[in-house]
Design an enzyme around this catalytic site. Structure first.
Site, short mmCIF file in Angstrom:
data_model
loop_
_atom_site.label_atom_id
_atom_site.label_comp_id
_atom_site.label_asym_id
_atom_site.label_seq_id
_atom_site.Cartn_x
_atom_site.Cartn_y
_atom_site.Cartn_z
N LYS A 110 -34.79 -30.38 42.08
CA LYS A 110 -34.88 -29.59 43.32
C LYS A 110 -36.09 -28.67 43.27
O LYS A 110 -36.82 -28.53 44.26
CB LYS A 110 -33.59 -28.79 43.54
N LYS A 189 -31.72 -42.98 45.91
CA LYS A 189 -30.33 -42.56 46.03
C LYS A 189 -30.10 -41.93 47.41
O LYS A 189 -30.92 -41.12 47.85
CB LYS A 189 -30.02 -41.53 44.94
N LYS A 192 -28.64 -36.02 51.12
CA LYS A 192 -29.03 -35.13 52.22
C LYS A 192 -30.44 -34.63 51.98
O LYS A 192 -31.24 -34.50 52.89
CB LYS A 192 -28.09 -33.91 52.26
#
Ligand code: TYM
Length: 324
Positions: A110, A189, A192
């Site tokens: 992230k 994958k 969101k």
């Protein structure tokens, strides 16, 4: 056996959530003592809009119920209705080295994608470990992306028990289903955060459009194709019956079939599986009081377990609580 899992209300649920986790959760309700919760504290890392978070939290409950979760068998609840979980997360933080959290691939991923590294994001695995350990969970059914977090929960349980020479926390085991990594429309994958999802409760036309946009290689109709590297086939495998999957496999390898055909069939299967549930979903959505009653009762039962485990944890580490 006690089974526990959580889903973040950080967006509309997608096929990755469904085939990677939710479908297993619903299957497991037949035989086990199941605790499923909506991880709203975790979602504060990404959803910082009260109205939206309230809406998405209700949506997860409604999606579960629409897809067949039986609230009489399962304890379905909001993470925040068992506030003891944040207390346990703190206690775990005091026995966990910073290095363990620094190794979390989901955090590193992230941050690499430019998401601000808040303390909430960094300490996410501590709260997740508390979620699991506070109910003495035996098994945690999740997709592969959550595996490392469960291994961290195992480590944290051991750190606590070793530090305080006790058995207050039970080692949980992960459980992967048939679809540990569901691909998104771009082949990465489904997530969101990658924007490559197909929502489980999308409207028919946009969902079809999304399915037709799944990335494939550029092989022509006549050429034989490899089903095992095809994103469309990966989803067909999840949605079609085994006999039909076998037929598609033959058609792929024989050649003479275009990807468009497989996508069209996938869109039909999507409608059969999820379109047929839209009315049931609308029915639950129109009964917010009933959904609230289910969440309240789920939380009441889950919290009773959490309170007992926390009493043991506090006793083990010397935290004294005023009697009420
Ligand atoms: P979350 O909300 O990202 O995802 C919910 C579940 O869906 C699975 N999943 C997938 N599985 C296969 N393929 C995919 N493309 C895919 N995308 C999502 C996830 O693995 C997960 O099982 N940290 C958790 C929520 C959580 C939790 C917990 C889970 C908080 N506390 C305690 C288990 C136990 C999460 O963010 O999942």
């Amino acid at each position: 056996m006690r089974v526990l899992s959580g889903i973040q209300p950080s967006g509309k649920l997608h096929l990755g959530n469904f085939y990677g986790a939710m479908r297993e959760h619903i299957r497991l309700q037949e035989q086990h003592d199941c605790f499923y919760f909506i991880a709203n504290y975790h979602s504060l890392n990404t959803i910082q809009d009260a109205e939206r978070l309230r809406g998405l939290t209700a949506d997860v409950a409604i999606d579960y119920l629409a897809m067949g979760l039986d609230p009489k068998r399962v304890k379905l609840f909001r993470q925040s209705d068992v506030p003891e979980v944040t207390e346990l997360a703190w206690i775990l933080a005091t026995v966990t080295g910073k290095g363990l959290l620094e190794r979390a691939t989901s955090y590193k991923d992230k941050v690499a994608r430019g998401i601000a590294a808040s303390m909430g994001l960094f300490s996410y695995p501590l709260l997740m470990a508390a979620d699991i350990l506070i109910y003495r969970s035996d098994r945690v059914p999740v997709g592969k992306d959550q595996l490392q977090h469960i291994e961290m929960a195992q480590d944290m349980a051991a750190y606590f028990n070793n530090t305080y020479k006790c058995e207050a926390l039970k080692r949980p085991e992960p459980m992967l289903g048939e679809a540990p990594i569901v691909p998104g429309v771009d082949g990465q994958k489904m997530s969101k955060s990658y924007g490559n999802m197909i929502d489980i409760f999308g409207e028919e036309k946009p969902a079809r459009k999304r399915i037709m946009s799944i990335v494939t290689d550029s092989k022509g109709v006549d050429e034989p194709k490899d089903p095992d590297t095809c994103n469309v086939f990966a989803l067909l495998k999840l949605m079609a019956e085994p006999a039909e999957v076998a037929e598609w496999r033959d058609r792929y390898t024989a050649g003479g079939m275009g990807y468009g055909e497989a996508k069209k069939r996938l869109a039909e299967l999507y409608e059969e599986r999820f379109g047929s549930r839209r009315a049931i979903r609308a029915d639950w959505a129109a009964r917010p009081d009933d959904v609230e009653d289910i969440l309240r009762e789920g939380a009441r039962q889950a919290r009773a377990v959490a309170i007992d485990v926390m009493a043991e944890v506090r006793a083990a580490c010397g935290i004294v609580k005023a009697s009420t």
